[in-house]
Write a protein that holds these residues in place. Sequence first.
Motif, PDB file in Angstrom:
ATOM      1  N   GLN A 187       0.833  -1.205   0.000  1.00 53.75           N
ATOM      2  CA  GLN A 187       0.000   0.000   0.000  1.00 53.75           C
ATOM      3  C   GLN A 187       0.871   1.260   0.000  1.00 53.75           C
ATOM      4  OE1 GLN A 187      -0.462  -2.510   2.223  1.00 53.75           O
ATOM      5  NE2 GLN A 187      -2.513  -3.293   1.793  1.00 53.75           N
ATOM      6  N   ASP A 188       1.995   1.207   0.715  1.00 51.80           N
ATOM      7  CA  ASP A 188       2.923   2.341   0.723  1.00 51.80           C
ATOM      8  C   ASP A 188       3.483   2.595  -0.673  1.00 51.80           C
ATOM      9  OD1 ASP A 188       2.641   2.742   3.471  1.00 51.80           O
ATOM     10  OD2 ASP A 188       4.416   1.538   3.961  1.00 51.80           O
ATOM     11  N   ARG A 196       0.713   4.056  -2.842  1.00 53.37           N
ATOM     12  CA  ARG A 196       0.461   5.445  -2.455  1.00 53.37           C
ATOM     13  C   ARG A 196       1.589   6.355  -2.949  1.00 53.37           C
ATOM     14  NH1 ARG A 196      -2.970   9.481  -1.581  1.00 53.37           N
ATOM     15  NH2 ARG A 196      -2.216  10.932  -0.019  1.00 53.37           N
ATOM     16  N   GLU A 244       1.124   6.953  -6.623  1.00 53.77           N
ATOM     17  CA  GLU A 244      -0.030   7.826  -6.880  1.00 53.77           C
ATOM     18  C   GLU A 244       0.286   9.293  -6.577  1.00 53.77           C
ATOM     19  OE1 GLU A 244      -3.072   6.172  -4.393  1.00 53.77           O
ATOM     20  OE2 GLU A 244      -3.532   4.562  -5.795  1.00 53.77           O
TER      21      GLU A 244
END
Length: 85
Positions: free
Chosen positions: A34-35, A38, A41
């Motif tokens: 997820q890091d 993110r 993004e």
Amino acid sequence: MKHIVLTALLAVSACATPPNRIKPIANAAPCTSQDRTRLAEISKVQAATATNDAVGVFLVGLPVGSMVGGADHKQEIALLKGRCG
């Protein structure tokens, strides 16, 4: 003349930093998928904002990207870069 130079310096200093110029902040937290997602993004958003700021300053003397809602994710990018290296 002095006011024009001061205004130009303030406009340039308000520009978003391109993600490749943001230095990582070291931290001991583990890097998760997820890091990494993110980071990818917000790096895209940061790059677009920095480009829009540069074009805006060139054309009208104002950091347009930051003024029209382009978020500055400098701190979060630095933390995630430090975590995910």
